[in-house]
Design a protein around this motif. Structure first.
Motif, PDB file in Angstrom:
ATOM      1  N   GLU A 210       0.831  -1.209   0.000  1.00 27.02           N
ATOM      2  CA  GLU A 210       0.000   0.000   0.000  1.00 27.02           C
ATOM      3  C   GLU A 210       0.867   1.262   0.000  1.00 27.02           C
ATOM      4  OE1 GLU A 210      -3.232   0.345  -0.260  1.00 27.02           O
ATOM      5  OE2 GLU A 210      -3.581  -1.820  -0.384  1.00 27.02           O
ATOM      6  N   ALA A 211       2.037   1.163  -0.658  1.00 22.67           N
ATOM      7  CA  ALA A 211       2.953   2.307  -0.652  1.00 22.67           C
ATOM      8  C   ALA A 211       2.382   3.496  -1.411  1.00 22.67           C
ATOM      9  CB  ALA A 211       4.293   1.907  -1.257  1.00 22.67           C
ATOM     10  N   PHE A 212       1.508   3.244  -2.385  1.00 19.66           N
ATOM     11  CA  PHE A 212       0.842   4.329  -3.095  1.00 19.66           C
ATOM     12  C   PHE A 212      -0.542   4.599  -2.505  1.00 19.66           C
ATOM     13  CE2 PHE A 212       3.522   3.378  -7.035  1.00 19.66           C
ATOM     14  CZ  PHE A 212       4.422   4.386  -6.706  1.00 19.66           C
ATOM     15  N   GLY A 213      -0.716   4.190  -1.244  1.00 13.39           N
ATOM     16  CA  GLY A 213      -2.001   4.377  -0.580  1.00 13.39           C
ATOM     17  C   GLY A 213      -1.811   4.759   0.868  1.00 13.39           C
ATOM     18  N   GLU A 214      -2.421   3.978   1.763  1.00 11.52           N
ATOM     19  CA  GLU A 214      -2.439   4.332   3.179  1.00 11.52           C
ATOM     20  C   GLU A 214      -1.089   4.182   3.870  1.00 11.52           C
ATOM     21  OE1 GLU A 214      -5.432   1.916   4.906  1.00 11.52           O
ATOM     22  OE2 GLU A 214      -7.115   2.991   3.957  1.00 11.52           O
ATOM     23  N   ARG A 215      -0.166   3.422   3.305  1.00 12.02           N
ATOM     24  CA  ARG A 215       1.112   3.194   3.958  1.00 12.02           C
ATOM     25  C   ARG A 215       2.245   3.998   3.327  1.00 12.02           C
ATOM     26  NH1 ARG A 215       0.779  -3.436   4.148  1.00 12.02           N
ATOM     27  NH2 ARG A 215      -1.369  -3.566   4.899  1.00 12.02           N
ATOM     28  N   ALA A 216       1.918   5.016   2.565  1.00 14.63           N
ATOM     29  CA  ALA A 216       2.960   5.831   1.931  1.00 14.63           C
ATOM     30  C   ALA A 216       3.882   6.453   2.967  1.00 14.63           C
ATOM     31  CB  ALA A 216       2.322   6.906   1.060  1.00 14.63           C
ATOM     32  N   TRP A 217       3.296   6.876   4.105  1.00 12.72           N
ATOM     33  CA  TRP A 217       4.117   7.497   5.151  1.00 12.72           C
ATOM     34  C   TRP A 217       5.152   6.511   5.703  1.00 12.72           C
ATOM     35  CZ3 TRP A 217       4.237   5.360  10.000  1.00 12.72           C
ATOM     36  CH2 TRP A 217       3.226   4.424  10.297  1.00 12.72           C
ATOM     37  N   ALA A 218       4.744   5.225   5.866  1.00  8.47           N
ATOM     38  CA  ALA A 218       5.667   4.217   6.387  1.00  8.47           C
ATOM     39  C   ALA A 218       6.763   3.911   5.372  1.00  8.47           C
ATOM     40  CB  ALA A 218       4.902   2.947   6.740  1.00  8.47           C
ATOM     41  N   PHE A 219       6.401   3.861   4.095  1.00  7.52           N
ATOM     42  CA  PHE A 219       7.390   3.636   3.043  1.00  7.52           C
ATOM     43  C   PHE A 219       8.407   4.773   3.034  1.00  7.52           C
ATOM     44  CE2 PHE A 219       8.854   3.471  -1.415  1.00  7.52           C
ATOM     45  CZ  PHE A 219       9.167   2.128  -1.505  1.00  7.52           C
ATOM     46  N   SER A 220       7.932   5.998   3.223  1.00  5.44           N
ATOM     47  CA  SER A 220       8.831   7.158   3.264  1.00  5.44           C
ATOM     48  C   SER A 220       9.763   7.090   4.467  1.00  5.44           C
ATOM     49  CB  SER A 220       8.013   8.453   3.317  1.00  5.44           C
ATOM     50  OG  SER A 220       7.207   8.601   2.174  1.00  5.44           O
ATOM     51  N   LEU A 221       9.205   6.791   5.648  1.00  3.21           N
ATOM     52  CA  LEU A 221      10.033   6.703   6.851  1.00  3.21           C
ATOM     53  C   LEU A 221      11.083   5.604   6.738  1.00  3.21           C
ATOM     54  CD1 LEU A 221       7.519   7.208   9.809  1.00  3.21           C
ATOM     55  CD2 LEU A 221       9.270   8.797   8.984  1.00  3.21           C
ATOM     56  N   ALA A 222      10.711   4.477   6.136  1.00  2.88           N
ATOM     57  CA  ALA A 222      11.661   3.377   5.978  1.00  2.88           C
ATOM     58  C   ALA A 222      12.833   3.787   5.094  1.00  2.88           C
ATOM     59  CB  ALA A 222      10.951   2.160   5.386  1.00  2.88           C
ATOM     60  N   ASN A 223      12.549   4.483   4.006  1.00  2.00           N
ATOM     61  CA  ASN A 223      13.619   4.938   3.128  1.00  2.00           C
ATOM     62  C   ASN A 223      14.483   6.002   3.802  1.00  2.00           C
ATOM     63  OD1 ASN A 223      13.629   3.944   0.093  1.00  2.00           O
ATOM     64  ND2 ASN A 223      11.500   3.912   0.804  1.00  2.00           N
ATOM     65  N   ALA A 224      13.853   6.870   4.602  1.00  2.00           N
ATOM     66  CA  ALA A 224      14.627   7.865   5.345  1.00  2.00           C
ATOM     67  C   ALA A 224      15.565   7.177   6.335  1.00  2.00           C
ATOM     68  CB  ALA A 224      13.689   8.818   6.073  1.00  2.00           C
ATOM     69  N   ALA A 225      15.064   6.171   7.046  1.00  2.00           N
ATOM     70  CA  ALA A 225      15.892   5.438   8.012  1.00  2.00           C
ATOM     71  C   ALA A 225      17.044   4.724   7.325  1.00  2.00           C
ATOM     72  CB  ALA A 225      15.024   4.438   8.777  1.00  2.00           C
ATOM     73  N   MET A 226      16.767   4.134   6.142  1.00  2.00           N
ATOM     74  CA  MET A 226      17.832   3.452   5.408  1.00  2.00           C
ATOM     75  C   MET A 226      18.945   4.427   5.032  1.00  2.00           C
ATOM     76  SD  MET A 226      18.834   0.517   4.172  1.00  2.00           S
ATOM     77  CE  MET A 226      17.367  -0.516   4.002  1.00  2.00           C
ATOM     78  N   ARG A 227      18.582   5.622   4.633  1.00  2.00           N
ATOM     79  CA  ARG A 227      19.597   6.609   4.235  1.00  2.00           C
ATOM     80  C   ARG A 227      20.352   7.158   5.443  1.00  2.00           C
ATOM     81  NH1 ARG A 227      16.381   5.498   0.485  1.00  2.00           N
ATOM     82  NH2 ARG A 227      16.931   5.854  -1.708  1.00  2.00           N
ATOM     83  N   ILE A 228      19.730   7.164   6.600  1.00  2.00           N
ATOM     84  CA  ILE A 228      20.453   7.564   7.810  1.00  2.00           C
ATOM     85  C   ILE A 228      21.520   6.524   8.155  1.00  2.00           C
ATOM     86  CG2 ILE A 228      20.213   7.916  10.290  1.00  2.00           C
ATOM     87  CD1 ILE A 228      17.478   9.210   9.702  1.00  2.00           C
ATOM     88  N   VAL A 229      21.174   5.240   8.009  1.00  2.00           N
ATOM     89  CA  VAL A 229      22.171   4.184   8.213  1.00  2.00           C
ATOM     90  C   VAL A 229      23.319   4.353   7.228  1.00  2.00           C
ATOM     91  CG1 VAL A 229      22.584   1.702   8.123  1.00  2.00           C
ATOM     92  CG2 VAL A 229      20.465   2.568   9.127  1.00  2.00           C
ATOM     93  N   LEU A 230      22.975   4.609   5.961  1.00  2.00           N
ATOM     94  CA  LEU A 230      24.002   4.817   4.943  1.00  2.00           C
ATOM     95  C   LEU A 230      24.854   6.048   5.254  1.00  2.00           C
ATOM     96  CD1 LEU A 230      21.878   4.004   1.774  1.00  2.00           C
ATOM     97  CD2 LEU A 230      23.932   2.775   2.506  1.00  2.00           C
TER      98      LEU A 230
ATOM     99  N   ASN B 104      23.316  11.371   1.089  1.00  2.00           N
ATOM    100  CA  ASN B 104      22.494  10.611   2.038  1.00  2.00           C
ATOM    101  C   ASN B 104      21.756  11.496   3.031  1.00  2.00           C
ATOM    102  OD1 ASN B 104      24.999   8.143   1.892  1.00  2.00           O
ATOM    103  ND2 ASN B 104      22.906   7.823   1.216  1.00  2.00           N
ATOM    104  N   GLY B 105      22.412  12.548   3.530  1.00  2.00           N
ATOM    105  CA  GLY B 105      21.737  13.427   4.477  1.00  2.00           C
ATOM    106  C   GLY B 105      20.610  14.214   3.823  1.00  2.00           C
ATOM    107  N   GLY B 106      20.890  14.797   2.665  1.00  2.00           N
ATOM    108  CA  GLY B 106      19.859  15.573   1.971  1.00  2.00           C
ATOM    109  C   GLY B 106      18.695  14.717   1.522  1.00  2.00           C
TER     110      GLY B 106
END
Length: 373
Positions: free
Chosen positions: A105-125, A148-150
């Motif tokens: 549901e990344a293009f629906g109700e879970r878009a916010w979670a998909f965004s947060l997951a990608n943000a967290a991955m880039r923080i690890v990177l 990665n920060g931007g």
């Protein structure tokens, strides 16, 4: 006069892996990405249209890109201890698991979670790249903060925006990263990437392909187990043979080409070629394998019914994409065109023709049934 106790010498920290070898935690990390692929692949089962195929590609690429970045930075940090590498992989796994859970549901109700997951991955990177920079470079780390920060900030902002605006920020973030990678020579990133370990990169990619092929076999077995009959068994067996032959071609011949080709590019100082054949082309190869598996999984439950057009495209197009990617990589590695095209063109054409014949047969059969009704 009493002497002050001298501090005991500390033993040097042992690296978790040899520079050219893959650590077990890296393979553990890959399993989450295979779960992500499995989640998305369900969307192209049955009779997918262009919207379903497009959604699959658009959601899979951010995950693949994150995987490729993790592989790159770990490759450049062979001195990581087992504890540091393990913590980094577990943190990345948590982000990837959230990404996989949100994907349907990344293009629906879970878009916010998909965004947060990608943000967290880039923080690890970001943390890993800063560690790599501090250890091996004296240049300004501005590229890392932008890369990665931007982009982490863009994904984080996207989590709080409505869908159209959020997807736009996703696209901007990934486009920025790709643009910086494509211009590595101009912005000076080639100095750090030049130290990439070819043996580790080749082994890492080969092991990931094994896992993806294994997920395809699991999908076939799972469908066959649902309807235990001779007809489904026959189709499942044929599907298994197709996947097995692709694996045979890749590991018996492709891995040798991969190793020698990457070594050839390194000797030439062709960093862009290394990035193209380890970051971008394998994405198309994995797409081909998963599309093929989706087409086979659709055919197994109803072996005597015409295969839907979308499944036919997934089946024939998946095989064609697999061989086309291998041919393109072989050419990029410097193999003579005559040697590559003599097998590349027939393989791609036969796959497309076979898919077209199946599609036409299904179309004729469906039309005839509609007329009789």
């Amino acid at each position: 006069m009493s002497r002050k106790p001298q501090p005991r010498p500390t033993a040097p920290r042992q690296p978790a892996r040899e520079p050219g070898r893959v650590h077990w935690m890296e393979l553990f990390f890959d399993l989450v990405f295979v779960a992500f692929v499995g989640q998305l692949a369900h969307g192209i089962h049955g009779d997918p249209g262009w919207a379903e195929f497009g959604t699959y590609v658009l959601l899979f690429f951010p995950a693949w890109w994150a995987w490729a970045n993790i592989v790159s930075v770990v490759n450049l940090l062979p001195g990581l201890t087992a504890r540091v590498l393990g913590v980094a992989m577990l943190a990345a796994m948590a982000a990837a698991a959230l990404m996989a859970a949100a994907a349907p549901e990344a293009f629906g109700e879970r878009a916010w979670a998909f965004s947060l997951a990608n943000a967290a991955m880039r923080i690890v990177l970001l943390i890993l790249w800063l560690y790599q920079h501090r250890t091996f470079s004296t240049d300004s780390p501005w590229r890392i903060w932008v890369y990665n920060g931007g982009t982490a900030a863009l994904w984080l902002i996207a989590a709080f925006l409505p869908l159209p605006a959020a997807v736009s920020l996703w696209a901007v973030s990934i486009a920025l990263e790709i643009l910086m990678v494509a211009n590595s020579n101009r912005i000076g990133a080639n100095r750090s990437m030049a130290a990439i370990n070819i043996e580790h990169a080749g082994e890492r990619l080969g092991l990931f392909v094994i896992i993806v092929l294994g997920e395809s076999v699991f999908s076939i077995v799972n469908e066959a187990a649902t309807d235990w009959s001779p007809s489904t068994g026959l189709v499942a067996s044929l599907g298994f043979i197709i996947v097995a032959l692709l694996g045979w071609a890749f590991f018996q011949y492709g891995m040798g080409t991969l190793s020698s080709g990457l070594e050839h590019l390194r000797e030439r100082g062709d960093l862009i070629g290394i990035l193209q054949t380890t970051l971008f082309m394998p994405f198309a190869l994995v797409l081909g394998v998963t599309s093929l598996a989706a087409g086979i999984a659709t055919a197994i439950p109803e072996p005597f019914k015409p295969l839907p057009l979308g499944a036919t495209i997934a089946l024939g197009g998946g095989i064609a994409l697999f061989y086309a990617t291998n041919a393109a990589a072989s050419l990029r590695y410097g193999q003579p065109p005559r040697t590559v095209l003599i097998w590349g063109i027939p393989a791609v054409v036969l796959a497309l023709v076979a898919g077209l014949l199946v599609a036409l047969t299904g179309y004729v059969e469906i039309t005839a049934r509609l007329r009789h009704n």
